[in-house]
Design an enzyme around this catalytic site. Structure first.
Site, short mmCIF file in Angstrom:
data_model
loop_
_atom_site.label_atom_id
_atom_site.label_comp_id
_atom_site.label_asym_id
_atom_site.label_seq_id
_atom_site.Cartn_x
_atom_site.Cartn_y
_atom_site.Cartn_z
CG ASP A 120 4.20 -19.37 -10.23
OD1 ASP A 120 4.72 -18.65 -9.37
OD2 ASP A 120 3.23 -19.02 -10.94
CD GLU A 162 10.58 -21.08 -12.42
OE1 GLU A 162 11.49 -21.36 -13.22
OE2 GLU A 162 10.16 -19.93 -12.24
CD GLU A 199 7.71 -20.65 -7.91
OE1 GLU A 199 6.99 -19.75 -7.47
OE2 GLU A 199 8.27 -20.58 -9.04
#
Lengths: 252, 252
Positions: A43, A39, A115
């Site tokens: 991101d 993640e 993400e």
């Protein structure tokens, strides 16, 4: 966990290393090899790809507006929408507790997994693969972006709408508060005397109630000026504003 | 503006489109075709590339630590250091006013121009070119990163240092304040009785003064335990802490 072929088809990427895909879909409540590091990476690849899509598409707007647009496109609610469109919840691997409490519907869990998926595509297929997958998900969204309004809160939009008509600023008044101190509800009225508009809305803070009231006032203005009379551009604006996503960001 | 050949050599990228390079070096005070949109794009390609370098290099640390490391590596002071190493100030195109006031030395202007340069490389040569250029600038920095300490503030580091030795937390006391209300200076003492350490430092807020005092206390502990006796790892830590960059972030 449903078969992953349909998810890969929807993403437009077939994984060489299926374990990356699996890890991206694994919440920390499920097992130690979960998706949180992915993640972190996802991101940032998402932020970059959306930045470059906006940079290419809107060649005339400045960096402040580019930042506002990007923030709106990558915020949790927007990611959760994309995740829902991909039916991501049916592929998630959650622990018992999260499963029982409906974690597969939680916007934060959905957004984080999305993400992580983008990072998994990057690790599996390189940057161009990640860019293609992200661009595909944002294609239909970008077509409808109005750079003048997207990501602005209702109070700002209402103010700009009134200024464009050379009208005075709206008046906000707290007309009531309910509940105990730690759990208060505010009711705020928004008045635009020249247009004979008076609407009110509630919220858990004064600011939130004002934003909701501004939202209603915008809807009231739109109702006064039918789309066919007010031209293309305003009709499009009001359609965007009525999306629940635009409100939920501000009223929480 | 000096000849750009040496800058391109230092970056390790020769531009096909020299106008991109020129725009990246142009501050908004100089002309309308300035570097701010490029900076928006460059900030995000930098964040992503540094994220992926850290992700690859530190396979065991969690996303919280990865975020802390990245924040430290891409903060303005770190970027200004890289820009200085590249002698970026001699290539900048600034307006009259900025030139006279020494804008070419301002960390914010240097950092912004460096980010814009990274974007220019991306637009000129694609993602792999940008990744190569950024990785090259971070190569020597990454070798020296201590993931346990980098980006942590002095109070946190001091606390961890004392906990590792099973000692009590340090005591912070405001011993004096100077100046008028709007421009106060705080003097804070940091005591570690068990080690017979008592140091004090000033700052424009209580928090800033505490951080500076903690920094001095760490230096005092290091002085008590010579590097050759305390093993490799602590010697390296203390060397990092004495970098001015590590302090300036917290004491401003």
């Amino acid at each position: 966990m449903a078969g992953l072929a349909s998810l890969q088809a929807a993403l437009g990427h077939e994984f060489s290393d299926a374990s990356l895909l699996e890890q991206a879909l694994t919440h920390r409540s499920h097992s130690a090899k979960h998706n949180e590091r992915l993640e972190f990476l996802g991101d940032s690849v998402l932020n970059f790809v959306v930045a470059s899509l906006l940079f290419e598409r809107f060649t005339k707007i400045d960096e402040g507006d580019l930042s506002r647009l990007r923030a709106s496109l990558v915020k949790q609610a927007s990611l959760a929408d994309i995740a829902t469109r991909l039916s991501l919840s049916q592929y998630l691997r959650l622990g018992e507790g999260e499963l029982k409490s409906g974690g597969f519907r939680r916007p934060s869990i959905l957004a984080d997994a999305l993400e992580a998926l983008f990072a998994a595509v990057f690790l599996d297929g390189g940057f161009d693969a990640a860019r293609k997958v992200i661009a595909r998900q944002y294609e239909s969204i970008l077509v409808n972006v109005d750079p003048k309004t997207l990501g602005k809160d209702p109070k700002t939009l209402l103010q700009e709408l009134l200024q464009a008509r050379k009208l005075d600023l709206p008046l906000y008044t707290v007309v009531a508060t309910h509940g105990a101190a730690h759990n208060q509800m505010f009711e705020v009225e928004c008045q635009i005397p020249k247009l004979d508009i008076k609407v009110s809305a509630g919220g858990s803070s004064r600011r939130a109630a004002e934003q909701s009231a501004a939202q209603l006032a915008i809807a009231a203005i739109d109702a006064l000026t039918p789309a066919k009379g007010s031209g293309r551009s305003r009709a499009r604006k009001s359609a965007q504003l009525s999306l629940p996503v635009a409100v939920s960001q501000e009223t929480k």
